[in-house]
Design an enzyme around this catalytic site. Structure first.
Site, mmCIF file in Angstrom:
data_model
loop_
_atom_site.group_PDB
_atom_site.id
_atom_site.type_symbol
_atom_site.label_atom_id
_atom_site.label_comp_id
_atom_site.label_asym_id
_atom_site.label_seq_id
_atom_site.Cartn_x
_atom_site.Cartn_y
_atom_site.Cartn_z
ATOM 1 N N HIS A 230 -7.256 6.710 -2.475
ATOM 2 C CA HIS A 230 -8.081 5.649 -1.881
ATOM 3 C C HIS A 230 -7.391 4.824 -0.783
ATOM 4 O O HIS A 230 -8.071 4.161 -0.008
ATOM 5 C CB HIS A 230 -8.631 4.712 -2.969
ATOM 6 C CG HIS A 230 -7.701 3.617 -3.335
ATOM 7 N ND1 HIS A 230 -6.638 3.800 -4.185
ATOM 8 C CD2 HIS A 230 -7.637 2.319 -2.937
ATOM 9 C CE1 HIS A 230 -5.974 2.677 -4.293
ATOM 10 N NE2 HIS A 230 -6.555 1.754 -3.543
ATOM 11 N N ASP A 231 -6.057 4.881 -0.682
ATOM 12 C CA ASP A 231 -5.365 4.156 0.401
ATOM 13 C C ASP A 231 -4.428 5.080 1.184
ATOM 14 O O ASP A 231 -3.458 4.616 1.802
ATOM 15 C CB ASP A 231 -4.565 2.970 -0.167
ATOM 16 C CG ASP A 231 -5.431 1.731 -0.344
ATOM 17 O OD1 ASP A 231 -6.388 1.558 0.430
ATOM 18 O OD2 ASP A 231 -5.159 0.937 -1.270
ATOM 19 N N HIS B 43 0.832 -1.208 0.000
ATOM 20 C CA HIS B 43 0.000 0.000 0.000
ATOM 21 C C HIS B 43 0.865 1.256 0.000
ATOM 22 O O HIS B 43 0.893 2.023 0.961
ATOM 23 C CB HIS B 43 -0.951 -0.015 1.200
ATOM 24 C CG HIS B 43 -2.055 -1.003 1.040
ATOM 25 N ND1 HIS B 43 -2.099 -2.189 1.713
ATOM 26 C CD2 HIS B 43 -3.153 -0.974 0.240
ATOM 27 C CE1 HIS B 43 -3.185 -2.866 1.342
ATOM 28 N NE2 HIS B 43 -3.831 -2.156 0.457
ATOM 29 N N ASP C 126 -8.790 -1.504 -8.185
ATOM 30 C CA ASP C 126 -8.067 -1.779 -6.947
ATOM 31 C C ASP C 126 -7.573 -3.234 -6.873
ATOM 32 O O ASP C 126 -6.531 -3.513 -6.288
ATOM 33 C CB ASP C 126 -9.000 -1.477 -5.759
ATOM 34 C CG ASP C 126 -8.254 -1.258 -4.468
ATOM 35 O OD1 ASP C 126 -7.035 -1.042 -4.524
ATOM 36 O OD2 ASP C 126 -8.901 -1.277 -3.404
ATOM 37 N N HIS D 189 1.087 1.790 -5.610
ATOM 38 C CA HIS D 189 -0.238 1.158 -5.723
ATOM 39 C C HIS D 189 -1.291 2.216 -6.085
ATOM 40 O O HIS D 189 -2.152 1.992 -6.952
ATOM 41 C CB HIS D 189 -0.598 0.458 -4.411
ATOM 42 C CG HIS D 189 -2.017 0.006 -4.329
ATOM 43 N ND1 HIS D 189 -2.558 -0.933 -5.178
ATOM 44 C CD2 HIS D 189 -3.034 0.400 -3.499
ATOM 45 C CE1 HIS D 189 -3.836 -1.114 -4.873
ATOM 46 N NE2 HIS D 189 -4.150 -0.317 -3.864
HETATM 47 N N1 PCG Z 1 -5.980 -12.613 -1.707
HETATM 48 C C1 PCG Z 1 -5.656 -11.554 -2.438
HETATM 49 N N2 PCG Z 1 -5.962 -10.332 -1.988
HETATM 50 C C2 PCG Z 1 -5.629 -9.270 -2.744
HETATM 51 C C3 PCG Z 1 -4.974 -9.406 -3.989
HETATM 52 N N3 PCG Z 1 -4.758 -8.173 -4.482
HETATM 53 C C4 PCG Z 1 -5.248 -7.306 -3.594
HETATM 54 N N4 PCG Z 1 -5.773 -7.957 -2.535
HETATM 55 C C5 PCG Z 1 -6.423 -7.397 -1.334
HETATM 56 O O1 PCG Z 1 -7.559 -6.703 -1.798
HETATM 57 C C6 PCG Z 1 -7.561 -5.428 -1.193
HETATM 58 C C7 PCG Z 1 -8.248 -4.372 -1.967
HETATM 59 O O2 PCG Z 1 -8.138 -3.152 -1.237
HETATM 60 P P1 PCG Z 1 -6.710 -2.641 -0.757
HETATM 61 O O3 PCG Z 1 -5.915 -2.125 -1.918
HETATM 62 O O4 PCG Z 1 -6.867 -1.752 0.414
HETATM 63 O O5 PCG Z 1 -5.985 -3.976 -0.213
HETATM 64 C C8 PCG Z 1 -6.082 -5.080 -1.063
HETATM 65 C C9 PCG Z 1 -5.519 -6.385 -0.605
HETATM 66 O O6 PCG Z 1 -5.676 -6.540 0.778
HETATM 67 C C10 PCG Z 1 -4.668 -10.730 -4.467
HETATM 68 O O7 PCG Z 1 -4.108 -10.925 -5.537
HETATM 69 N N5 PCG Z 1 -5.034 -11.769 -3.635
HETATM 70 ZN ZN ZN Z 2 -5.995 -0.208 -2.775
#
Ligand code: PCG
Ligand code: ZN
Length: 445
Positions: free
Chosen positions: A226-227, A186, A333, A190
């Site tokens: 957003h983060d 994050h 996202d 990202h």
């Molecule tokens: N299990 C899994 N989780 C993911 C993946 N990519 C993103 N995430 C989760 O999905 C969330 C989406 O919101 P965020 O970007 O806050 O944080 C991200 C991660 O915690 C992935 O490839 N696999």
């Molecule tokens: Zn995010």
């Protein structure tokens, strides 16, 4: 009936049974009137609707609606307000003048981008855009570079008269916020990735033609922030560890609420208020859209969102823009698994690294986390000691390794000698050996 009874009493011409019957009838009548009156009070929104049609000014009904009902105050769009010809001419002239001024200011202040950055930005409209290359080329400023590029490309800077000094300062602070917790995943990379992906989706699907300029600005802005100030931990972690954030936001979309709140607090500072020249209505509309979009990035609303959109697509009524844009941001996202392998694998490693970091502070672990980590530790320790050279299906980063060490020392494994003491010796992607698999099966079923 009451008057009649009073008269009978005065004339002392009273039939006891008849008086009782009349009193009962009157009481039931009054009760019915009372209940009806209360119901009308509850249907406040209907009354507001009636008021609206009775020629009460919209400002008044808006105020009543926002004060006494759950209805959010919608920014008034006055399409029927017809300005006089002279005022239109003045407005257009003034608008063109100011826009020109802003364009000139931006052209003069635009930093001379290095050739590598210009080269990277050539792919900005594509799904394969390499945000990591942009990070290197821009000297670790991918978000600033990308957001600036998009704002000027869409000409949002001149349309909304965004002062260049504010934009530069705001983006600088935004990137600093993303760097606050030194997260592997994050980070501002990202945020830049999600912003570029959202732009790509808007462009490639043609959605951009369906949106107003304010909605485009709100969408790109929502993606960029957003983060913001993400702590590198999940919402559940914040909730279970009774963190300050969980207390402030009452366990509801804790991270997401903070990203929005912290960003809008940053905008309160004059120096970074990029929306200083938006009208009050525009600002309200933008804020409402940004809040809705960013809150919808909470993974716990994933299924609800998908279900709602499926239902919406089956109906003939139009799709609500905020809902569609929220789903679009959520898509961007979690889009990295659909990107080229070189990008996706980097994101996955970064995310795994971040997940593992989360369980390191021993004192913050809940009982459940404790037992989870202990089992994991047991499996990994056993597997490391059983195999030489060490094989691992996931890359053991320094963080994962130190996490194993912490548990090896703290748990019943003090005497286990870990055979991977140095970073250089760390294993790369290889197959999971059978002993570990067997232990895993025994422990996790
Ligand atoms: N299990 C899994 N989780 C993911 C993946 N990519 C993103 N995430 C989760 O999905 C969330 C989406 O919101 P965020 O970007 O806050 O944080 C991200 C991660 O915690 C992935 O490839 N696999
Ligand atoms: Zn995010």
């Amino acid at each position: 009936v009451l008057r009649c009874m009073i008269k009978q009493l005065e004339e002392k011409d009273v039939d006891f049974e008849e008086l009782k019957k009349n009193l009962e009838y009157t009481a039931s009548l009054l009760e019915a009137v009372y209940i009806d009156g209360t119901r009308q009070g509850l249907d406040a929104e209907d009354d507001l609707q009636k008021l609206h049609s009775d020629g009460v000014p919209t400002e008044v009904t808006d105020w009543l609606a926002s004060t006494f009902t759950q209805k959010a105050r919608r920014p008034a769009r006055r399409s029927d307000d017809k300005p006089k010809f002279r005022s239109i001419v003045h407005a257009v002239q003034a608008g063109i003048f100011v826009e020109r001024m802003f364009r000139r200011a931006y052209t003069a202040a635009m930093p001379n981008q290095p050739a590598e950055v210009v080269n990277c930005l050539r792919d900005i409209d594509t799904w394969n855009f390499d945000v990591f290359s942009l990070t290197t080329a821009s000297d670790n400023h991918p978000l600033q570079t990308l957001f600036f590029e998009l704002v000027t490309r869409y000409e949002l800077n001149s349309k909304f008269k965004i002062p260049i000094s504010c934009l530069t300062w705001f983006l600088e602070k935004l990137e600093r916020g993303y760097a606050k917790h030194n997260n592997p995943y994050h980070s501002s990379i990202h945020a830049a990735d999600v912003t570029q992906t959202l732009h790509c989706l808007l462009l490639r699907t043609g959605l951009v033609h369906w949106l107003t300029e304010l909605e485009v600005l709100a969408s790109l802005f929502a993606a960029a922030i957003h983060d913001y100030e993400h702590t590198g931990t999940t919402n559940n972690f914040l909730i279970h560890t009774k963190s300050d954030f969980a207390m402030i936001y009452n366990d509801r979309s804790v991270q997401e609420s903070h990203h929005i709140s912290a960003t809008f607090r940053l905008l309160q500072e004059d120096q970074s208020n990029i929306f200083v020249n938006l009208s009050r209505e525009e600002w309200m509309e933008l804020r409402a859209l940004v809040i809705e979009m960013v809150l919808a990035t909470d993974m716990s609303s994933h299924l609800v969102q998908v279900k709602a959109m499926k239902a919406c697509l089956q109906q003939t009524d139009g799709i609500e823009k905020p809902k569609a844009l929220s789903l679009l941001l959520h898509t961007a996202d979690i889009s990295h698994p659909s990107k080229p392998w070189a990008l996706h694998s980097r994101w996955t490693k970064a995310l795994m690294d971040e997940f593992f970091r989360q369980v390191r502070p021993v004192e913050e672990l809940t009982t459940l986390e404790f037992s989870y980590v202990l089992c994991q530790s047991l499996v990994i320790t056993f597997w490391i000691t059983q195999t030489s050279p060490v094989h691992c299906p996931l890359q053991i980063t320094p963080h994962i390794f130190s996490w194993i060490q912490v548990w090896a020392r703290a748990g019943p494994f003090q005497n286990v000698i870990l055979p991977v003491p140095a970073e250089e010796k760390q294993p790369q992607h290889m197959m999971l050996p059978p002993p570990c698999f067997t232990v895993g099966m025994v422990f996790f079923g």
